[in-house]
Structures are given as structure tokens and as C-alpha cells.
Design a protein around this motif. Structure first.
Motif, PDB file in Angstrom:
ATOM      1  N   PHE A  81      44.090  41.099  35.210  1.00 36.94           N
ATOM      2  CA  PHE A  81      44.518  42.010  36.282  1.00 36.94           C
ATOM      3  C   PHE A  81      45.957  42.478  36.077  1.00 36.94           C
ATOM      4  O   PHE A  81      46.288  43.623  36.355  1.00 36.94           O
ATOM      5  CB  PHE A  81      44.356  41.345  37.649  1.00 36.94           C
ATOM      6  CG  PHE A  81      42.937  40.988  37.972  1.00 36.94           C
ATOM      7  CD1 PHE A  81      41.936  41.947  37.933  1.00 36.94           C
ATOM      8  CD2 PHE A  81      42.587  39.682  38.294  1.00 36.94           C
ATOM      9  CE1 PHE A  81      40.612  41.631  38.219  1.00 36.94           C
ATOM     10  CE2 PHE A  81      41.270  39.354  38.577  1.00 36.94           C
ATOM     11  CZ  PHE A  81      40.275  40.317  38.543  1.00 36.94           C
TER      12      PHE A  81
ATOM     13  N   ILE B  17      37.477  45.147  38.776  1.00 36.11           N
ATOM     14  CA  ILE B  17      38.422  46.154  38.297  1.00 36.11           C
ATOM     15  C   ILE B  17      37.978  47.559  38.694  1.00 36.11           C
ATOM     16  O   ILE B  17      38.796  48.394  39.088  1.00 36.11           O
ATOM     17  CB  ILE B  17      38.596  46.039  36.762  1.00 36.11           C
ATOM     18  CG1 ILE B  17      39.291  44.710  36.440  1.00 36.11           C
ATOM     19  CG2 ILE B  17      39.390  47.211  36.216  1.00 36.11           C
ATOM     20  CD1 ILE B  17      39.406  44.407  34.971  1.00 36.11           C
TER      21      ILE B  17
ATOM     22  N   TRP C  25      38.806  48.026  42.240  1.00 36.56           N
ATOM     23  CA  TRP C  25      40.263  48.192  42.315  1.00 36.56           C
ATOM     24  C   TRP C  25      40.634  49.622  41.945  1.00 36.56           C
ATOM     25  O   TRP C  25      41.434  50.279  42.637  1.00 36.56           O
ATOM     26  CB  TRP C  25      40.910  47.191  41.353  1.00 36.56           C
ATOM     27  CG  TRP C  25      42.382  46.979  41.500  1.00 36.56           C
ATOM     28  CD1 TRP C  25      43.169  47.279  42.572  1.00 36.56           C
ATOM     29  CD2 TRP C  25      43.240  46.387  40.518  1.00 36.56           C
ATOM     30  NE1 TRP C  25      44.465  46.915  42.316  1.00 36.56           N
ATOM     31  CE2 TRP C  25      44.541  46.358  41.064  1.00 36.56           C
ATOM     32  CE3 TRP C  25      43.037  45.863  39.232  1.00 36.56           C
ATOM     33  CZ2 TRP C  25      45.631  45.836  40.365  1.00 36.56           C
ATOM     34  CZ3 TRP C  25      44.121  45.346  38.540  1.00 36.56           C
ATOM     35  CH2 TRP C  25      45.399  45.328  39.110  1.00 36.56           C
TER      36      TRP C  25
ATOM     37  N   ALA D 117      48.151  42.842  41.510  1.00 38.62           N
ATOM     38  CA  ALA D 117      47.330  42.056  40.585  1.00 38.62           C
ATOM     39  C   ALA D 117      47.116  40.638  41.099  1.00 38.62           C
ATOM     40  O   ALA D 117      46.015  40.084  40.996  1.00 38.62           O
ATOM     41  CB  ALA D 117      47.971  42.033  39.203  1.00 38.62           C
TER      42      ALA D 117
END
Lengths: 187, 187
Positions: free
Chosen positions: B96, B161, B164, B173
Motif C-alpha cells: 500500500f 487496491i 482504493w 496507506a
DNA sequence: ATTTTTATTGTACAACTGTTCAATAATTTA
DNA sequence: TAAATTATTGAACAGTTGTACAATAAAAAT
């Protein structure tokens, strides 16, 4: 609302048919708009009246596929009834059987030169299936973003499907369901 | 092995620079080869001598990004040392933080009109990170295909991800790492 | 420094793309 | 059935693509 113009129906049918014909011989990304129109005997300008890319045409099939996926979920499925219902339970989705049924399309959807669009639509659909039917008996764990968890779980299943695709769909759908159950039991 | 021809180096540098310039104003799929060559002051034929698509040029950056990802994994990271080491342990990967560092590139890699190629390369890299360092203390569970399990776990992380990315990388992160740990603890 | 090698250039060509526009044909509406 | 609507067509244009080839320039090898 206004009628559906027959001319539009005919044009779209011709274009769909032409695309399917071409897809037997070459990958989606190698098919040109001109080629489709030539086979469909439709003016190229007419294509642009309805679509902007070859992919838009394929996208219309994709909706049908997603409908079948949603229906797959409704089918009764008893094999894995014993699984822990407290978490997102992907194994209740008959997704592998669905993919097996449509594998020729998934070969296209998952091929490396095709845009991510279809993958995202697929992921969204799986997320909905996983959450939609489970949020009743499922209470979100402490401080976990449910959306994040759904993406995690749904994409995990797609990971199995990708691997299956890369193995050229050699195994049976049942085998993959069993594997998924085992992976989920691992903790 | 033969020397690296300086002309080739210069040409590639010019093309790379031109691509980066263009990427500031338009998405990858909207950038034409002609455009790149015009800016780079390189003959279009020369482009084809080294690449076949605009994407190939971007692919060269991609390698650098994957190198950083691999390095991220080597960095010491203590936060989550208490996690169960008996399973694939994605939270030990500082993935991340890596994505955060390269988020401008991930916006491209994960945009819906870009081909799946980069996604697959990323998945492969994460799979390697997850398995490579863990197969020592990790014995494959009864009858589970390790490759399938790795795809499952690696793609699950990519699911986070993707989410995100779709949230425009709003969270930090560290937050995502915490979320991942919580999801993994769920069983 | 000269020769050899080869990357780059400029030009050309046929095909595809995305768009515009007036003319025509097909379908719907009244 | 006639009138109104609109989808389709054909033609045209500037730009892109992929490929080929001889001429030239730049670099490497001797």
C-alpha cells in the motif's frame, strides 16, 4: 415512450451478427469498425450513430452474461450449506459454473489486450452478489469498511477465475468450488 | 555482448520524455504514436523499430514500478509481526505504501480503458511476493493447489487496491494496512 | 582515421478513424 | 393513406496506422 424503430433493431442485429462472425477468427482488439460494417452491410457512419468503439458492441453481450451470473446466484445450491454464514460466503455463488458455461466469452473478457472495463463490471456484479444477499445475517465486523471487505472477497474469487483462465479452463467447475471451500476453511 | 548504441538510447529517451509530457494532459489511450514522435522529434518509422504500441513505451516504466514493489517487500516492517505466519500473509508486504508512492501511475494502470496487461503483471508480482517468501514456513494445506491459493490471496489484495483507486486514493496507506489486518483476522 | 555496421530518416501507400452534410429511404404518427 | 419524423446512406476530409525501401547519418569496430 416512443416506439423502437425497426431500422435500429435491424442495424444492431446485423452488427452483432457480424461481430460474432469475426470473433470466431480473430481477437476482439484486432477487429475494426470498417470490417464489421462491411460484413454487416451497414454504413460505417451508422455504426457511429449507435456506438463509439467495437467494444461497445461487445458490451451489449456482456450485459446478457451478467444477467446469467445474477441468475446463477438464485439457483438453489446445497453442496456448501455447512459453511460459516457469518462472513461473506463466496462459495454459495455458482459463479464457476456460470463461467464454465460462458467460457468462450470469458476468454475474451480476460484476454490481456482488452480494456479493464469488463473486468470492473464483473467485479461489481460479484460484489453485489456477495453483499446483497448476505448483509441480512452478516454484521460488519469491528471497524471494517464493508465495501473494502466486499472488494477483497469478490476480487479474491476473480483471482481464482483468472488462474483458471490462464490454465485454459482445464479443470471442472466443481473442482474449483471445492478448492474455494478448502481455501475458505483454512482461516 | 554488443555495445548499446547511443542513437538508440537517445531515441528512447526522447520518446519517454514525450510520453510523460503528453500524459500530463490526456489519458494513455488517447495518445497517438504520431503525436509522441512529433513531440520527441523522432521519425515515426523509428518508433516502430523499437515498439509496436504506445503501451509498450509505458510498459518500460512499468518495470521500474515493479522493481520498487519488489524492494518494498524487502524493507523491514514490524507493525504486523504478530499475524499468523501459517498462511499467506499479505500484510507483511508494504504494497500500500508502494502504491501510494506511485499513485499517479496506478491511476493509469487501473483506468478502465487500459488493457489488462499491466494488471496481470502486477498480479504476478504480488503472487511472487506472497509465495516466494512464505513457502518455507508454509506447508500447503490438504489438497489445495498452491497456485490457486496464491492467485486468490494476491488478487484479494488487488481488490483492496482497486477499491482504493476508485475512492481516488483518499485514505492513507496505513489505514488500508490496518483494514487488511482486520479482514484477515476475521477468519 | 578509415572502414564497417546499423540506426534513423523521408517518402510513399493502402487501410482505418472520426466527423460532417445533404440526399434518400424507411418507419411512425395522425 | 398522407404527412411528418428520423434512421440510414454515400461522399468527402484530415489525421492515424502499419509497413516498405532506398538514402543518409551516426556510431562502433578495426
Amino acid at each position: 415512450m416512443g416506439q423502437v424503430d425497426l431500422r435500429v433493431v435491424k442495424t444492431k442485429e446485423a452488427l452483432h451478427k457480424a461481430l460474432l462472425t469475426l470473433l470466431k477468427n480473430k481477437p476482439l482488439e484486432a477487429i475494426s469498425i470498417s470490417e464489421i460494417c462491411r460484413i454487416a452491410k451497414v454504413n460505417r457512419g451508422t455504426f457511429y450513430l449507435h456506438y463509439t468503439q467495437v467494444g461497445d458492441l461487445f458490451g451489449e453481450y456482456f450485459k446478457e452474461i451478467m444477467d446469467d451470473l445474477a441468475n446463477s446466484y438464485q439457483e438453489p445450491y446445497r453442496h456448501v450449506a455447512k459453511l460459516n454464514p457469518k462472513k461473506l460466503n463466496p462459495s454459495t455463488v455458482r459463479i464457476f459454473h456460470h463461467v464454465e458455461r460462458y467460457k468462450e466469452y470469458y476468454r475474451i473478457i480476460l484476454s490481456k489486450n482488452v480494456p479493464l472495463t469488463y473486468y470492473y463490471l464483473l467485479l461489481e456484479e460479484v460484489k453485489n452478489l456477495l453483499t446483497g444477499n448476505l448483509e441480512k445475517d452478516y454484521k460488519s465486523a469491528e471497524g471494517i469498511d464493508p465495501n473494502l471487505q466486499a472488494s477483497y472477497a469478490a476480487n479474491a474469487i476473480l483471482g481464482i477465475i483468472i488462474q483458471w483462465y490462464q490454465d485454459d479452463f482445464e479443470q471442472k467447475a466443481n473442482y474449483l468450488n471445492e478448492q474455494l471451500v478448502k481455501i475458505l476453511r483454512l482461516t
